[in-house]
Scaffold this motif. Structure first.
Motif, PDB file in Angstrom:
ATOM      1  N   LEU A 142      52.126 113.421  37.757  1.00 52.99           N
ATOM      2  CA  LEU A 142      53.021 113.437  36.603  1.00 52.99           C
ATOM      3  C   LEU A 142      54.139 112.424  36.806  1.00 52.99           C
ATOM      4  CD1 LEU A 142      53.604 114.844  33.896  1.00 52.99           C
ATOM      5  CD2 LEU A 142      55.048 116.462  35.148  1.00 52.99           C
ATOM      6  N   THR A 143      54.703 112.394  37.997  1.00 48.62           N
ATOM      7  CA  THR A 143      55.759 111.423  38.310  1.00 48.62           C
ATOM      8  C   THR A 143      55.191 110.005  38.380  1.00 48.62           C
ATOM      9  OG1 THR A 143      56.800 113.159  39.645  1.00 48.62           O
ATOM     10  CG2 THR A 143      57.657 110.929  39.879  1.00 48.62           C
ATOM     11  N   MET A 144      53.978 109.866  38.877  1.00 49.13           N
ATOM     12  CA  MET A 144      53.323 108.564  38.938  1.00 49.13           C
ATOM     13  C   MET A 144      53.161 107.974  37.529  1.00 49.13           C
ATOM     14  SD  MET A 144      49.622 107.585  40.674  1.00 49.13           S
ATOM     15  CE  MET A 144      50.047 108.378  42.223  1.00 49.13           C
ATOM     16  N   ALA A 145      52.781 108.811  36.573  1.00 41.22           N
ATOM     17  CA  ALA A 145      52.627 108.351  35.187  1.00 41.22           C
ATOM     18  C   ALA A 145      53.964 107.876  34.617  1.00 41.22           C
ATOM     19  CB  ALA A 145      52.047 109.468  34.328  1.00 41.22           C
ATOM     20  N   ALA A 146      55.029 108.584  34.956  1.00 37.14           N
ATOM     21  CA  ALA A 146      56.353 108.169  34.483  1.00 37.14           C
ATOM     22  C   ALA A 146      56.750 106.824  35.091  1.00 37.14           C
ATOM     23  CB  ALA A 146      57.388 109.241  34.839  1.00 37.14           C
ATOM     24  N   ALA A 147      56.419 106.625  36.376  1.00 35.05           N
ATOM     25  CA  ALA A 147      56.735 105.350  37.026  1.00 35.05           C
ATOM     26  C   ALA A 147      55.926 104.208  36.417  1.00 35.05           C
ATOM     27  CB  ALA A 147      56.464 105.451  38.529  1.00 35.05           C
ATOM     28  N   ALA A 148      54.680 104.480  36.028  1.00 33.24           N
ATOM     29  CA  ALA A 148      53.828 103.440  35.449  1.00 33.24           C
ATOM     30  C   ALA A 148      54.267 103.056  34.042  1.00 33.24           C
ATOM     31  CB  ALA A 148      52.373 103.915  35.419  1.00 33.24           C
ATOM     32  N   ALA A 149      55.060 103.899  33.396  1.00 33.98           N
ATOM     33  CA  ALA A 149      55.535 103.583  32.052  1.00 33.98           C
ATOM     34  C   ALA A 149      56.612 102.500  32.060  1.00 33.98           C
ATOM     35  CB  ALA A 149      56.072 104.848  31.371  1.00 33.98           C
ATOM     36  N   LEU A 150      57.317 102.336  33.162  1.00 29.50           N
ATOM     37  CA  LEU A 150      58.384 101.333  33.226  1.00 29.50           C
ATOM     38  C   LEU A 150      57.847  99.902  33.139  1.00 29.50           C
ATOM     39  CD1 LEU A 150      61.399 100.829  33.501  1.00 29.50           C
ATOM     40  CD2 LEU A 150      61.151 100.961  35.989  1.00 29.50           C
TER      41      LEU A 150
ATOM     42  N   THR B 296      59.669  86.533  38.503  1.00 29.70           N
ATOM     43  CA  THR B 296      59.414  87.379  39.665  1.00 29.70           C
ATOM     44  C   THR B 296      59.622  88.861  39.338  1.00 29.70           C
ATOM     45  OG1 THR B 296      61.685  86.972  40.425  1.00 29.70           O
ATOM     46  CG2 THR B 296      59.958  85.583  41.337  1.00 29.70           C
ATOM     47  N   LEU B 297      60.608  89.169  38.493  1.00 26.68           N
ATOM     48  CA  LEU B 297      60.835  90.564  38.113  1.00 26.68           C
ATOM     49  C   LEU B 297      59.667  91.100  37.300  1.00 26.68           C
ATOM     50  CD1 LEU B 297      62.597  93.077  37.981  1.00 26.68           C
ATOM     51  CD2 LEU B 297      63.750  92.097  35.969  1.00 26.68           C
ATOM     52  N   LEU B 298      59.177  90.310  36.346  1.00 31.45           N
ATOM     53  CA  LEU B 298      58.043  90.731  35.532  1.00 31.45           C
ATOM     54  C   LEU B 298      56.823  90.978  36.407  1.00 31.45           C
ATOM     55  CD1 LEU B 298      56.642  91.146  32.774  1.00 31.45           C
ATOM     56  CD2 LEU B 298      56.193  88.679  32.750  1.00 31.45           C
ATOM     57  N   LEU B 299      56.519  90.034  37.298  1.00 35.60           N
ATOM     58  CA  LEU B 299      55.359  90.193  38.171  1.00 35.60           C
ATOM     59  C   LEU B 299      55.539  91.364  39.120  1.00 35.60           C
ATOM     60  CD1 LEU B 299      54.668  86.426  39.005  1.00 35.60           C
ATOM     61  CD2 LEU B 299      53.367  87.903  37.461  1.00 35.60           C
ATOM     62  N   PHE B 300      56.747  91.536  39.635  1.00 30.69           N
ATOM     63  CA  PHE B 300      57.030  92.669  40.533  1.00 30.69           C
ATOM     64  C   PHE B 300      56.695  93.990  39.858  1.00 30.69           C
ATOM     65  CE2 PHE B 300      59.848  96.023  42.005  1.00 30.69           C
ATOM     66  CZ  PHE B 300      59.711  95.963  43.379  1.00 30.69           C
ATOM     67  N   MET B 301      57.140  94.171  38.616  1.00 33.12           N
ATOM     68  CA  MET B 301      56.923  95.441  37.926  1.00 33.12           C
ATOM     69  C   MET B 301      55.449  95.677  37.629  1.00 33.12           C
ATOM     70  SD  MET B 301      59.870  96.742  37.912  1.00 33.12           S
ATOM     71  CE  MET B 301      59.289  98.204  37.063  1.00 33.12           C
ATOM     72  N   LEU B 302      54.714  94.620  37.230  1.00 31.12           N
ATOM     73  CA  LEU B 302      53.301  94.783  36.902  1.00 31.12           C
ATOM     74  C   LEU B 302      52.475  95.116  38.141  1.00 31.12           C
ATOM     75  CD1 LEU B 302      52.871  91.866  34.339  1.00 31.12           C
ATOM     76  CD2 LEU B 302      52.832  94.317  33.853  1.00 31.12           C
ATOM     77  N   TYR B 303      52.763  94.428  39.239  1.00 31.91           N
ATOM     78  CA  TYR B 303      52.019  94.733  40.460  1.00 31.91           C
ATOM     79  C   TYR B 303      52.406  96.094  41.027  1.00 31.91           C
ATOM     80  CZ  TYR B 303      50.066  90.022  40.650  1.00 31.91           C
ATOM     81  OH  TYR B 303      49.362  88.869  40.382  1.00 31.91           O
ATOM     82  N   LEU B 304      53.624  96.542  40.769  1.00 29.62           N
ATOM     83  CA  LEU B 304      54.042  97.875  41.212  1.00 29.62           C
ATOM     84  C   LEU B 304      53.117  98.945  40.643  1.00 29.62           C
ATOM     85  CD1 LEU B 304      57.625  99.299  41.415  1.00 29.62           C
ATOM     86  CD2 LEU B 304      55.887 100.554  40.150  1.00 29.62           C
TER      87      LEU B 304
END
Length: 409
Positions: free
Chosen positions: A170-178, A7-15
């Protein structure tokens, strides 16, 4: 892999997929309206999400082609996540300078990457989730996407009001890196589903044909295509309506994109719980019925001069029940998927869902300019009421299936 890890993996990818769509759905209409763009043009700006509708055209490629060394799903997820981050970075100068056309082009490319990645992520979810994990797994799916929308359409918009629109991407790109970090660490040897044999082209046609002939397929597909048509029409014009009422883009981003999405997140979690406690058809239509209450409240707001507390209350309720309905529906969709072509089959169902929402969203501006906000919202409520009549054939089919199961026991 444990349920919590899945669930954590899927949560992060869909985020990460929710980031660009959150900006497009929540912030972009208000931003364009502030710059004098017509309601018709704002409505058609929804076509930037066309890759989400068209992705079944290339979904078989995602199911069939991959690198054995990287993994069936990781072969697509990793590069697409990387490309999406690069496009977000490229959007910074366009957003900072107020160049509308380059910004719209970047949003389209982000949607193209996110939609294609979604095919692989959906396939991954079908592969790794057991039947008893569908509720939590789909709650993570919808919740992750909603959190991405909260960031892209709410919190970051609020930040942009203080530091400029360039900082948003710029902040969106940083969030997508996680999420990229999470998928790089994941190994597909943990998959619990069937062996990842490369399906033949004929497998796709046979499996999809069998799905269309399965019991209850027609009423379910009709429900899937229409359950949010009315809601989409109202949602697309609700933000411009608030602008015309005198509210600013930053206020709307905070109310709709943050508080509203937070309520949707809670509704998604509740919808996952509901899907494990009630028969899925009953859960679907309970949520669809409750969803009518805030839609009618939005119609009521269009007849008065709304105050901020009224807007917030209606927004929170609409997003809560909408999130609950979406999670219950997605859990049911995944339960009907053929795992041999999991990514393609689920993608086709998801595209039907998008197809049902898109025409109403695209035409909403044209309808609002001709019939007013109240006329448009009235039509959206009426369409949402009509969808409820599909409960009876779906319930009848569900009872027949339960009878057949008991007869074999």
């Amino acid at each position: 892999m444990k349920t919590s890890g899945k669930t954590l993996l899927l949560f992060m990818l869909y985020l990460s997929q929710g980031l660009p769509f959150g900006f497009q759905a929540t912030a972009l209409p208000a931003l364009l309206r502030e710059r004098g763009i017509s309601l018709t043009a704002i409505g058609f700006a929804g076509a930037l999400a066309a890759p989400w509708l068209l992705k079944p055209l290339w979904a078989p490629l995602v199911d069939r082609y991959w690198s054995g060394k990287i993994g069936r799903r990781r072969s697509w997820i990793i590069p697409l996540q990387t490309f999406m981050i690069l496009i977000m970075l490229a959007s910074v100068p366009a957003a900072a300078s107020g160049a509308v056309k380059p910004l719209l082009a970047c949003i389209f490319l982000m949607n193209l990457c996110a939609a294609t990645q979604d095919i692989a992520v959906d396939g991954l979810a079908v592969d790794i989730l057991k039947e008893e994990e569908l509720g939590p797994g789909n709650a993570a799916q919808v919740a992750g996407y909603k959190v991405g929308m909260i960031l892209g359409g709410g919190i970051l918009v609020w930040l942009a009001g203080r530091a400029g629109w360039g900082i948003l991407f710029l902040t969106m790109a940083a969030a997508a890196a996680l999420p990229l970090f999470f998928i790089l660490r994941y190994r597909e040897s943990d998959v619990n589903g069937p062996a990842a044999d490369r399906p033949k082209p004929s497998d796709f046609l046979h499996a999809l044909s069998a799905a269309l002939r399965s019991p209850g397929a027609i009423p379910f597909l009709v429900f899937l295509a229409t359950y949010k048509t009315g809601e989409a029409m109202i949602d697309m014009m609700f933000k411009p309506f608030l602008v015309d009422c005198g509210f600013g883009a930053q206020q709307i981003g905070l109310w709709v994109g943050t508080w509203g999405m937070a309520a949707s997140l809670l509704g998604s979690v509740f919808g996952g719980w509901l899907a494990t406690r009630l028969p899925i058809v009953q859960a679907l239509f309970a949520a669809a019925s409750l969803r009518l209450i805030p839609l009618m409240a939005e119609l009521w707001l269009s007849t008065i001069a709304p105050a901020a507390p009224q807007v917030v209350a209606v927004t929170v309720a609409e997003h809560f029940f909408g999130g609950m309905l979406t999670t219950a529906l997605f859990a049911y969709m995944m339960s009907r998927v053929d795992k041999r072509i999991g990514a393609t089959h689920y993608t086709v169902l998801a595209a039907i869902e998008v197809l049902g929402k898109s025409p109403g969203s695209w035409a909403s501006g044209w309808l609002a300019e001709r019939f007013g906000y109240t006329g448009l919202f009235s039509l959206g409520v009426a369409l949402s009421v009509l969808v409820l009549f599909l409960y009876f054939p779906l319930r009848r089919q569900n009872k027949l299936q339960q009878t057949k199961v008991r007869s074999f026991q």
